[in-house]
Motif scaffolding. Structure first.
Motif, PDB file in Angstrom:
ATOM      1  N   PRO B  46     -35.727  -8.024   3.176  1.00 33.23           N
ATOM      2  CA  PRO B  46     -35.661  -6.683   3.764  1.00 33.23           C
ATOM      3  C   PRO B  46     -34.700  -6.593   4.950  1.00 33.23           C
ATOM      4  N   GLY B  47     -34.632  -7.650   5.752  1.00 37.21           N
ATOM      5  CA  GLY B  47     -33.789  -7.610   6.937  1.00 37.21           C
ATOM      6  C   GLY B  47     -32.351  -7.217   6.625  1.00 37.21           C
ATOM      7  N   VAL B  48     -31.886  -7.618   5.447  1.00 35.28           N
ATOM      8  CA  VAL B  48     -30.507  -7.334   5.045  1.00 35.28           C
ATOM      9  C   VAL B  48     -30.263  -5.828   4.985  1.00 35.28           C
ATOM     10  N   TYR B  49     -31.298  -5.077   4.612  1.00 34.42           N
ATOM     11  CA  TYR B  49     -31.131  -3.647   4.356  1.00 34.42           C
ATOM     12  C   TYR B  49     -31.542  -2.786   5.547  1.00 34.42           C
ATOM     13  N   MET B  50     -32.084  -3.417   6.595  1.00 35.29           N
ATOM     14  CA  MET B  50     -32.555  -2.624   7.735  1.00 35.29           C
ATOM     15  C   MET B  50     -31.382  -2.149   8.589  1.00 35.29           C
ATOM     16  N   PRO B  51     -31.449  -0.899   9.071  1.00 33.46           N
ATOM     17  CA  PRO B  51     -30.329  -0.373   9.854  1.00 33.46           C
ATOM     18  C   PRO B  51     -30.272  -0.990  11.252  1.00 33.46           C
ATOM     19  N   PHE B 342     -21.098 -10.359  -4.947  1.00 30.86           N
ATOM     20  CA  PHE B 342     -20.161 -10.996  -4.023  1.00 30.86           C
ATOM     21  C   PHE B 342     -20.831 -11.940  -3.027  1.00 30.86           C
ATOM     22  N   GLY B 343     -22.160 -11.867  -2.950  1.00 28.39           N
ATOM     23  CA  GLY B 343     -22.862 -12.769  -2.039  1.00 28.39           C
ATOM     24  C   GLY B 343     -22.669 -12.398  -0.585  1.00 28.39           C
ATOM     25  N   GLU B 344     -22.159 -11.216  -0.300  1.00 25.94           N
ATOM     26  CA  GLU B 344     -22.037 -10.778   1.087  1.00 25.94           C
ATOM     27  C   GLU B 344     -22.048  -9.270   1.162  1.00 25.94           C
ATOM     28  N   ILE B 345     -22.452  -8.741   2.307  1.00 29.69           N
ATOM     29  CA  ILE B 345     -22.485  -7.295   2.459  1.00 29.69           C
ATOM     30  C   ILE B 345     -22.301  -6.930   3.922  1.00 29.69           C
ATOM     31  N   GLU B 346     -21.426  -5.951   4.140  1.00 27.93           N
ATOM     32  CA  GLU B 346     -21.146  -5.475   5.499  1.00 27.93           C
ATOM     33  C   GLU B 346     -21.994  -4.229   5.705  1.00 27.93           C
ATOM     34  N   LYS B 347     -22.678  -4.157   6.830  1.00 28.30           N
ATOM     35  CA  LYS B 347     -23.507  -2.959   7.051  1.00 28.30           C
ATOM     36  C   LYS B 347     -22.705  -1.892   7.778  1.00 28.30           C
TER      37      LYS B 347
END
Lengths: 452, 347, 83
Positions: B46-51, B342-347
């Motif tokens: 979840p932390g990945v998607y938290m603003p 891609f194994g990575e994401i920029e917020k």
């Protein structure tokens, strides 16, 4: 327009929650060469499957282990554990390096003698020593490590007949804080059994107690257990000095050092968690140096390390027989290496890789051996590149136990090849043939004729 | 001060990892201007998607794939996106990071972790020896290595006793039949030995603390759990005014020269005795309570890691509470796709 | 042979099946083949197009294609064929 390099089409399910290819894909590094000899060439020349041993790795590993101990404690003697790998060529590499022989049966004893090891440099361990074995060992002046009281009485009976004094040690088992506690071998330390045995040996005119032996277990990941074992043997040594004014010549800490293979059920790979020779050496020699044994009578430290000295040097090469899809869509790969050739696959997650990779995509794969038996599984679940019939695979770290515990089943056991330090290859054990397999069969007269 | 800090443990689920609370502490610091890199094992953490928490997330392989593969991925990330400091937050990673510390240091990546010796000696199975060495009360315990050993229990303990697995699981048993029952269950799952521990009646209390590696306690906040989930995790807790807990913590950190974050789990009996039951060698997930009570432990840890001098915290607000809640975060499949492919994401 | 409706493949090779909620990843060749199937191409047409673009023999391509189509069926991404 120039055509693009083709890759077979791949579709993979993305499991919510579970990581996909990232980081995982890079984990597979093919092994195309062993000591600069191509895997493909080896298999073409000697057949598939094939055991390969690297003499260079054996010697390097041995020297590393020896130096870890020698730099900390001057009197160190290794004895090669025959049961780990008793191919004569392998034994002789260790003997050339200075190792004595550690045997656990009459068969291994004969092997060691035939390899040219002087009887006085053979350590005879294990619970199975026949009267004849004991008599011969005494005649040769070998070091007999007594396992139980029945054997002790046997030696008392046999020794006078030989006219020689039996050189003996007792095997001691003890609590070293690890599980399982191997109490089935030797005499217990804590309950006084070991001391009782010593008190029977010391006054006996036909036996000379020259050492103490322990072997605390196998695949020991905590070096400290060896420190505990060493301290307990040292305490016995001191007690013998005090009561009998008798000085033991050696303490034998046995084997049991782990190799870098990963045990089934382990979370971290063995290559990360396996203690180094330095760790073991520090624990053992530290306990010895800090013991109360009189300085001028410090005993020689014997070690019977097997697995940790040879596992890394062995490879098992094979070929893909077929690809299959299981009912649930999972890929299965059938190779010509079965569990009969790889006995250790029952407890290790063996490191298996292709000799070369055409494309990086991997699939969840089960790797089966060629036997017509359900237990013939080399790896239950592994992310593995898709290979084709005839592609080569390499299994790493199989030098220990596989060439002694192997089973002849369904087909002939394959060649074993040694790559020497100059990069030359030698067959050190021939593959079995119809003739060699039948050589020991005997058919009663009435069964000779068949008519169908 | 500008820093790029990588954080693991972003699994802010009902069994939460400490990643997000640690990030919140850093985000609230007035001294640190952090770019936060999230290191995720799973594509649904979840932390990945938290603003407003993580600037960029990278997927990494599990430590079980081996130090080599693990570090290769970290190095790959470091080359694209240079990292000043990594804060690992999960038990399973610590071994790998402690072993990799010299290599990370060479790359210019700092960590602030306990030494391997500190890590090993506080293990559950070594608690007895640890208690003796550092003069701390611990519940009496024995290990059982076979079913036959169950008979030994009555020579050492009065029932009830705790029956514990090597790694996880703990059950109360009121007689030897129940011990046998738990013995079978636990040994089937985690293997042997089984640990039998004296059952100490009392209240479980916890301390989150930070040691500077020189013997000084930089921060320490005691807390009692008010409510526990069915997974045994704190759902709510409150800071306590308990000088004895602080004294025990200071003493332990001074004697062990503990470096890094830690959580002490103790039982306080009605005679006001404290028994240590577990020492976790990392920051716990409830660390944000300490931040809110006035001791920003993640901030202090970052400063120690980069070699700044940190004045020890001496005060905290007593009676500060935390209550966890769940919250449905909405996302689009594009984010999931981005991370999965891609194994990575920029917020 | 028909891909189930609403199934789309992004240019990253990410395939989302709204019928089941499952996600998949494809490599470049896999992506191309799924695209050709959804364009209604037959197996032999697919082989032609792929051979045009890539260096590959017909027999091995046929084998890979069979295996790939079996996977698509296994994953329930193809409409059931009516015989």
């Amino acid at each position: 327009m120039e055509k693009l390099k083709f890759e077979r089409p791949v579709i993979n399910h993305i499991n919510a929650g579970v990581p996909d290819k990232f980081g995982m894909g890079t984990a597979i590094q093919p092994i195309s060469h062993i000591d600069d000899i191509s895997v493909e060439d080896l298999l073409n020349e000697y057949g598939s499957p094939l055991y390969v041993l690297s003499e260079k790795t054996i010697r390097e590993t041995y020297r590393e282990a020896l130096s870890a101990f020698k730099t900390r404690y001057p009197k160190v003697q290794f004895a090669w554990s025959y049961k780990t790998n008793y191919l004569n060529a392998v034994c002789n590499i260790f003997h050339q390096e200075g190792s004595w022989a550690e045997v656990v049966s009459g068969f291994e004893f004969e092997k060691a003698l035939a390899n040219g090891v002087p009887g006085s440099k053979i350590i005879f361990n294990g619970p199975d020593k026949s009267n004849e074995d004991l008599e011969r060992a005494i005649q040769h002046g070998s070091l007999i490590h007594i396992d139980h009281f029945d054997e002790l009485y046997e030696i008392m009976a046999v020794a006078p007949k030989t006219g020689k004094k039996a050189k003996v040690a007792i095997r001691v088992n003890m609590d070293t804080g690890i599980y399982p506690h191997w109490d089935r071998f030797g005499f217990n330390y804590e309950n006084g059994e070991a001391w009782t045995a010593i008190n029977k040996i010391m006054p006996n005119p036909d036996m000379e107690l020259i050492g103490l032996h322990t072997h605390i277990g196998t695949y020991i990941m905590t070096p400290n257990a060896y420190a505990v074992a060493t301290s307990k043997l040292a305490a016995l040594t001191v007690r013998i000095q005090m009561k009998y004014n008798h000085h033991l010549k050696y303490l034998d800490l046995g084997g049991g050092f782990a190799s870098k293979n990963t045990l089934k059920g382990a979370y971290l790979p063995g290559s990360d968690t396996c203690p180094s020779f330095d760790d073991y050496a520090e624990a053992i020699t530290g306990a010895l140096i800090n013991s109360d044994i009189q300085y001028e009578h410090m005993p020689t430290l014997f070690l019977e390390t097997g697995r940790a000295l040879i596992d890394e040097a062995g490879y098992l090469l094979g070929s893909v027989l077929a690809n299959k899809r299981l009912l649930d869509g999972r890929r299965s790969l059938i190779i010509d290496i079965g569990v009969n050739n790889l006995f250790t696959s029952f407890w290790y997650e063996h490191h298996i890789v292709p000799a070369r990779i055409k494309q990086r995509d991997t699939e969840d794969t089960t790797i089966y051996g060629p036997l017509c038996m359900n237990i013939d599984v080399i790896r239950q679940a592994i992310q593995f590149p898709v290979l084709e019939k005839g592609d080569r695979v390499v299994i790493k770290r199989i030098g220990a136990y596989n060439m002694t515990q192997w089973l002849q089943f369904i087909t002939y056991r394959p060649n074993v090849v040694l790559i020497d330090a100059e990069g030359k290859t030698h067959i050190i054990r021939e593959n079995e043939t119809h003739e060699s397999m039948n050589a020991l069969d005997r058919i009663p007269q009435h069964l000779k004729e068949i008519q169908l | 001060m500008k820093l790029t800090i990588a954080v693991t443990g972003l699994n802010n689920t009902d069994n939460p990892g400490p990643g997000i609370p640690v990030i919140r502490g850093i985000r609230e610091s007035e001294h640190i201007e952090a770019r936060i890199i999230g290191l995720a094992y799973e594509n649904l953490e979840p932390g990945v998607y938290m603003p407003n928490m993580i600037d960029k997330t990278y997927m990494i392989p599990y430590p079980s794939s081996g130090t080599e593969a693990y570090l290769e991925r970290i190095e790959e990330i470091h080359q694209k996106d240079p990292i000043d400091l990594i804060i690992p937050n999960l038990d399973a990673e610590l071994y790998t990071f402690m072993k990799a510390e010299p290599r990370l240091r060479e790359l210019g990546i700092k960590t602030f972790l306990p030494t391997q010796e500190q890590f090993e000696e506080r293990h559950k199975a070594n608690l007895d020896a640890f208690g003796k060495k550092y003069d701390i009360k611990v519940p009496k315990s024995i290990t059982l290595t076979s079913h036959g050993d169950i008979q030994k229990i009555k020579d050492h303990f009065d029932y009830p006793v705790l029956v514990k697995g090597k790694f996880y699981d703990a059950y109360i048993a009121y007689n030897s039949d129940q011990v046998a029952n738990h013995f079978n269950k636990i040994s089937a799952k985690w293997g042997l030995p089984i640990i039998i521990q004296e059952f100490i009646k009392g209240t479980e209390v916890n301390v989150v603390a930070l040691g500077d590696g020189q013997g000084n306690t930089i921060a320490a906040v005691p807390m009692r759990k008010l409510f526990i989930t069915d997974k045994g995790k704190a759902w709510s807790g409150i800071t306590l005014n308990d000088e004895e807990m602080i004294r025990i913590t200071n003493d332990l950190i001074e004697r062990t020269k503990w470096r890094g974050g830690m959580e002490l789990e103790m039982i306080k009996t009605n005679k006001n005795e404290y028994y240590m039951i577990e020492i976790n060698p990392r920051i716990p997930a409830w660390v944000y309570l300490a931040v809110g009570a006035g001791q920003n432990i993640p901030e202090a840890l970052v400063k120690l890691a980069i070699g700044e001098k940190v004045e020890p915290y001496t005060n905290y607000q007593i009676g500060k509470m935390f209550i966890r809640y769940s919250w449905d975060l909405l996302g689009d499949i594009q984010e999931f796709e981005q991370l999965s492919i891609f194994g990575e994401i920029e917020k | 042979m028909k891909i189930k409706k609403n199934i789309a493949v992004s240019e990253n090779g990410f395939l989302f099946d709204p019928n089941s909620g499952e996600s998949y990843s494809l490599n470049k060749t896999g992506q191309l083949i799924v695209k050709l199937i959804s364009e209604g191409k037959t197996e032999s047409e697919i082989i032609e197009v792929v051979k045009e673009k890539y260096e590959v023999e017909t027999t091995s391509l046929q084998r890979y294609l069979d295996d790939f189509i079996m996977m698509l069926q296994q994953m329930n991404l193809l409409e059931k064929e009516e015989d």
